[in-house]
Scaffold this active site. Sequence first.
Site, PDB file in Angstrom:
ATOM      1  N   ARG A  36       0.867  -1.114  -0.018  1.00 18.72           N
ATOM      2  CA  ARG A  36      -0.143  -0.123  -0.113  1.00 18.72           C
ATOM      3  C   ARG A  36       0.926   1.323  -0.154  1.00 18.72           C
ATOM      4  O   ARG A  36       0.611   2.338  -0.592  1.00 18.72           O
ATOM      5  CB  ARG A  36      -0.881   0.002   1.373  1.00 18.72           C
ATOM      6  CG  ARG A  36      -2.322  -0.956   0.979  1.00 18.72           C
ATOM      7  CD  ARG A  36      -3.130  -0.937   1.996  1.00 18.72           C
ATOM      8  NE  ARG A  36      -4.430  -1.245   1.630  1.00 18.72           N
ATOM      9  CZ  ARG A  36      -5.422  -1.683   2.477  1.00 18.72           C
ATOM     10  NH1 ARG A  36      -5.310  -1.603   3.708  1.00 18.72           N
ATOM     11  NH2 ARG A  36      -6.435  -2.122   2.061  1.00 18.72           N
ATOM     12  N   LYS A 202     -19.143 -15.782   3.456  1.00 18.19           N
ATOM     13  CA  LYS A 202     -20.582 -15.509   3.513  1.00 18.19           C
ATOM     14  C   LYS A 202     -21.231 -15.012   2.358  1.00 18.19           C
ATOM     15  O   LYS A 202     -21.051 -14.002   1.855  1.00 18.19           O
ATOM     16  CB  LYS A 202     -20.728 -14.460   4.764  1.00 18.19           C
ATOM     17  CG  LYS A 202     -20.428 -14.994   5.927  1.00 18.19           C
ATOM     18  CD  LYS A 202     -20.984 -13.960   6.958  1.00 18.19           C
ATOM     19  CE  LYS A 202     -20.721 -14.210   8.479  1.00 18.19           C
ATOM     20  NZ  LYS A 202     -20.707 -13.195   9.157  1.00 18.19           N
ATOM     21  N   GLY A 353      -8.319  -7.975  -0.343  1.00 20.74           N
ATOM     22  CA  GLY A 353      -8.683  -8.793   0.666  1.00 20.74           C
ATOM     23  C   GLY A 353      -7.773 -10.230   0.417  1.00 20.74           C
ATOM     24  O   GLY A 353      -6.723 -10.118   0.057  1.00 20.74           O
ATOM     25  N   GLY A 376     -12.778  -3.847   0.800  1.00 24.43           N
ATOM     26  CA  GLY A 376     -14.363  -3.663   1.117  1.00 24.43           C
ATOM     27  C   GLY A 376     -14.642  -2.476  -0.037  1.00 24.43           C
ATOM     28  O   GLY A 376     -15.765  -2.473  -0.434  1.00 24.43           O
TER      29      GLY A 376
HETATM   30  P1  AMP Z   1     -14.368 -13.307   2.879  1.00 22.35           P
HETATM   31  O1  AMP Z   1     -13.624 -12.527   3.858  1.00 22.35           O
HETATM   32  O2  AMP Z   1     -15.796 -13.104   2.909  1.00 22.35           O
HETATM   33  O3  AMP Z   1     -13.557 -12.896   1.332  1.00 22.35           O
HETATM   34  O4  AMP Z   1     -13.878 -14.762   3.251  1.00 22.35           O
HETATM   35  C1  AMP Z   1     -12.587 -15.208   3.301  1.00 22.35           C
HETATM   36  C2  AMP Z   1     -12.599 -16.209   4.337  1.00 22.35           C
HETATM   37  O5  AMP Z   1     -13.336 -17.444   3.833  1.00 22.35           O
HETATM   38  C3  AMP Z   1     -11.262 -17.064   4.142  1.00 22.35           C
HETATM   39  O6  AMP Z   1     -10.806 -16.852   5.510  1.00 22.35           O
HETATM   40  C4  AMP Z   1     -11.502 -18.594   4.051  1.00 22.35           C
HETATM   41  O7  AMP Z   1     -10.926 -19.370   4.887  1.00 22.35           O
HETATM   42  C5  AMP Z   1     -13.072 -18.700   4.249  1.00 22.35           C
HETATM   43  N1  AMP Z   1     -13.881 -19.727   3.673  1.00 22.35           N
HETATM   44  C6  AMP Z   1     -13.549 -19.929   2.314  1.00 22.35           C
HETATM   45  N2  AMP Z   1     -14.417 -21.289   1.843  1.00 22.35           N
HETATM   46  C7  AMP Z   1     -14.785 -21.533   3.274  1.00 22.35           C
HETATM   47  C8  AMP Z   1     -15.535 -22.894   3.411  1.00 22.35           C
HETATM   48  N3  AMP Z   1     -15.943 -23.695   2.544  1.00 22.35           N
HETATM   49  N4  AMP Z   1     -15.864 -22.684   4.691  1.00 22.35           N
HETATM   50  C9  AMP Z   1     -15.470 -21.895   5.754  1.00 22.35           C
HETATM   51  N5  AMP Z   1     -14.896 -20.944   5.366  1.00 22.35           N
HETATM   52  C10 AMP Z   1     -14.611 -20.800   4.356  1.00 22.35           C
END
Ligand code: AMP
Length: 396
Positions: A36, A202, A353, A376
């Site tokens: 950054r 999520k 991210g 974000g």
């Molecule tokens: P995000 O911040 O929503 O992009 O989520 C990233 C996180 O999602 C990472 O830390 C991954 O470990 C988690 N992740 C990805 N796939 C899965 C899964 N099948 N079950 C649980 N966590 C997951």
Amino acid sequence: MAKKTIKDLDVQGKTVLVRVDFNVPFQDGKITDDNRIVQALQTIKYLIDQDSKVVLFSHLGKIKAEEDKAKNDLKPVAERLSELLGKEVKFSPETRGEELEAMVNGLEAGDVMLVQNTRYEDLDGKKESGNDPELGKYWASLGEVFVNDAFGTAHRAHASNVGIASNLESGVGFLIEKELKYLGEAVDNPERPFVAILGGAKVSDKINVITNLLDKADKIIIGGGMAYTFLKAQGKEVGTSLMEEDRIPVAKEIMEKAGDKLVLPVDVVIADDFSPEANAEVVSIDEIPADWQGLDSGPESVKLYDEILKDAKTVVWNGPMGVFEFEKFAQGTIGVCESIAHLEGANTIVGGGDSAAAVAQLGYEEKFTHISTGGGASLQYLEGKPLPGIEAIADK
Ligand code: AMP
């Protein structure tokens, strides 16, 4: 409407306030990734060449209690910036007051200084994060022109971006200009086929992105923990996988609208525990046992994604395809990363991210057209929503 950029402003010899995003990761007091800071250099160097007196503002981490201050002190960042620029960077340990004002007034043409973490102002009533009007006005009074180059913070309305911009002549810096160019071209004017890949934990975080991209992308690949809510909505057993029961209706709605535009995994790597040492097996998505959980896309899915990506001319990727932090469940993310990295002549964008971290970890940074500095902010952009930090900048 297009926003003014640094090139539209008269910065020659002026005191220029610049909001940068120096929210870099630290371990044991050392910066572990200076990307950054590196990304902000173009704007800073341009201003030095214009004989501006450069006053930099940034936040670092979160300040909720007095003891958060020491670990989120920006001084080491000033030192790193000084090494990168090959010149002295002055540092003001205060975010307001006589010492800061004297330092700003003492700047000469081409000098650069960094102000202490703007979130030090959050201890006393969230003045920075709450965009306190008095604080924005005070900071604006220190300079003559404002440049916002903090893309990573552009989705927030804080005193150091929106507040200052509301009180001074303003424009965006080279980094924000670059982010908007790549993200904007991909989303609003993509060369086709345009494939979006959305992973991560999520569905709720990315529903709006999926909905916005449904009208724009040719294919949307859904991976990661998000996929299980869709699979459950199809009536499949997903065991103990991550799943958002309350999002099943919207997942059904999206699938109906999307038809074959939406691509879900065909096989998954399941685990008997959420742990790096868990037992792992590859099964088809119709065979997930009730007491196991899916932690990664399987090899057949990776092949399917590769087949879809093969002809893509525009790719936007946000979110890992599995729990890539655990070696046993990283293959889906590695596979997608490699498929994208090997595309020739495609516009490939990673939305910051975790996926940006995965690209860096795998050493493919050079293979992508653009790696966003804002997770974000890029998500909010992909949702089709305005970014307040950019909205506040004057139109051309
Ligand atoms: P995000 O911040 O929503 O992009 O989520 C990233 C996180 O999602 C990472 O830390 C991954 O470990 C988690 N992740 C990805 N796939 C899965 C899964 N099948 N079950 C649980 N966590 C997951």
